[in-house]
Design a protein around this motif. Sequence first.
Motif, mmCIF file in Angstrom:
data_model
loop_
_atom_site.group_PDB
_atom_site.id
_atom_site.type_symbol
_atom_site.label_atom_id
_atom_site.label_comp_id
_atom_site.label_asym_id
_atom_site.label_seq_id
_atom_site.Cartn_x
_atom_site.Cartn_y
_atom_site.Cartn_z
ATOM 1 N N VAL A 66 14.923 -44.665 2.213
ATOM 2 C CA VAL A 66 15.987 -43.958 1.501
ATOM 3 C C VAL A 66 17.321 -44.546 1.933
ATOM 4 O O VAL A 66 17.719 -44.428 3.093
ATOM 5 N N GLU A 67 17.965 -45.218 1.000
ATOM 6 C CA GLU A 67 19.277 -45.829 1.224
ATOM 7 C C GLU A 67 19.304 -46.673 2.503
ATOM 8 O O GLU A 67 20.218 -46.579 3.308
ATOM 9 N N SER A 125 16.081 -47.984 -3.038
ATOM 10 C CA SER A 125 15.254 -47.111 -2.204
ATOM 11 C C SER A 125 13.820 -47.029 -2.724
ATOM 12 O O SER A 125 13.550 -47.337 -3.881
#
Length: 181
Positions: A31-32, A72
């Motif tokens: 995630v990111e 992501s």
Amino acid sequence: MSQSTLAYHWSRSEFLRAWEAGAFDHRVELVEGAIWPVVIGSWHGDAVGQLLALLPRTAVKVTTATLPTGGSLPDPDCWVRRADAEPVGTVGTRLSVWDASDVLLVVEVADETTIQDLNVKAKLYGQAGYAVYWVITQQAIYEHVDPIPTGYRTRIEHRPGEEIPVRYAGSSLAVDELIAP
């Protein structure tokens, strides 16, 4: 004297190489640029099972696959796509990429991750253009609609005793059935 820590930002391709090589000893998601552990407790598992049993399935496919989104690789608890949708690409050897218009609903069941799911993932899924995003907690379901570049324009809280619309099916589900399986 304070000591600074260096955070490593993973690219999608770096993460995929490590994931496909079996480098992680537990379930994780990207995630990111950060690797997040995926924690599944008893309530969480029961809620996902109940959700999968109750979601309408006419002309759609319900899946628990990773959903490549921007840079992501989040692992939503489930998501729904049009049954006739075709992938628009692939990431690595095993992940399909989908057009946002084919992704009808994305759902995260939040036991220990409520803050991240309501903020970071709402931003991520909204930026991707996914029409509807739910965060199911033990107290309520948060429905996000109207995606915009910064996330979602609208978040609606649905409490026990209420129903949440299943927009892609033109129907609704009782909140109680989803949060208290």
